[in-house]
Design a protein around this motif. Sequence first.
Motif, PDB file in Angstrom:
ATOM      1  N   SER A  37      35.347 120.563 -18.441  1.00 35.57           N
ATOM      2  CA  SER A  37      34.153 119.731 -18.328  1.00 35.57           C
ATOM      3  C   SER A  37      33.928 119.067 -19.679  1.00 35.57           C
ATOM      4  O   SER A  37      33.788 119.750 -20.691  1.00 35.57           O
ATOM      5  N   ARG A  39      31.722 116.261 -21.979  1.00 34.42           N
ATOM      6  CA  ARG A  39      30.541 115.423 -22.161  1.00 34.42           C
ATOM      7  C   ARG A  39      31.052 114.114 -22.725  1.00 34.42           C
ATOM      8  O   ARG A  39      31.795 114.104 -23.714  1.00 34.42           O
ATOM      9  N   ALA A  57      28.649 113.794 -17.948  1.00 29.88           N
ATOM     10  CA  ALA A  57      29.743 114.760 -18.045  1.00 29.88           C
ATOM     11  C   ALA A  57      30.668 114.597 -16.863  1.00 29.88           C
ATOM     12  O   ALA A  57      30.230 114.287 -15.753  1.00 29.88           O
ATOM     13  N   THR A  98      26.234 119.801 -13.394  1.00 29.58           N
ATOM     14  CA  THR A  98      25.664 120.889 -14.192  1.00 29.58           C
ATOM     15  C   THR A  98      25.652 120.604 -15.684  1.00 29.58           C
ATOM     16  O   THR A  98      24.815 121.133 -16.395  1.00 29.58           O
ATOM     17  N   ARG A  99      26.543 119.755 -16.172  1.00 30.62           N
ATOM     18  CA  ARG A  99      26.584 119.482 -17.614  1.00 30.62           C
ATOM     19  C   ARG A  99      26.051 118.111 -17.985  1.00 30.62           C
ATOM     20  O   ARG A  99      26.055 117.733 -19.141  1.00 30.62           O
TER      21      ARG A  99
END
Length: 116
Positions: A37, A39, A57, A98-99
């Motif tokens: 993952s 960013r 992300a 989620t990020r």
Amino acid sequence: MAFWRRKAAAPEERRPARATVLEVGSSVVLSQQSATSLRVRLRVEVTDGPTYEVTTAWTVDAGQVPKVQERASFKVDVVHGHPEQVRPRDRRMAWDRTRTPEDPKVRAVDEGGTDG
């Protein structure tokens, strides 16, 4: 036994765009998915729409991670009304809910032409 129906959600309206990576930030290795993952800060050029910058992300398959670097460009879709949801069209990458920061800090890109 009771069964509940899920509320039917309207399909997302997506707009085609091109995203250019301005900066690659923190990453988290997702070992069980053999993915990472990342960013990323992107300049998003929406077809027939505004150009803006956003931090979001993406979950990227392990073999694709080296391709996500500064100045790399990708075909994406942007969810109408949610400019932080920049979804890569490449199936080996996905938008990571989620990020993605809650405050996406969406900024319009100055198109130039006026000096203040």
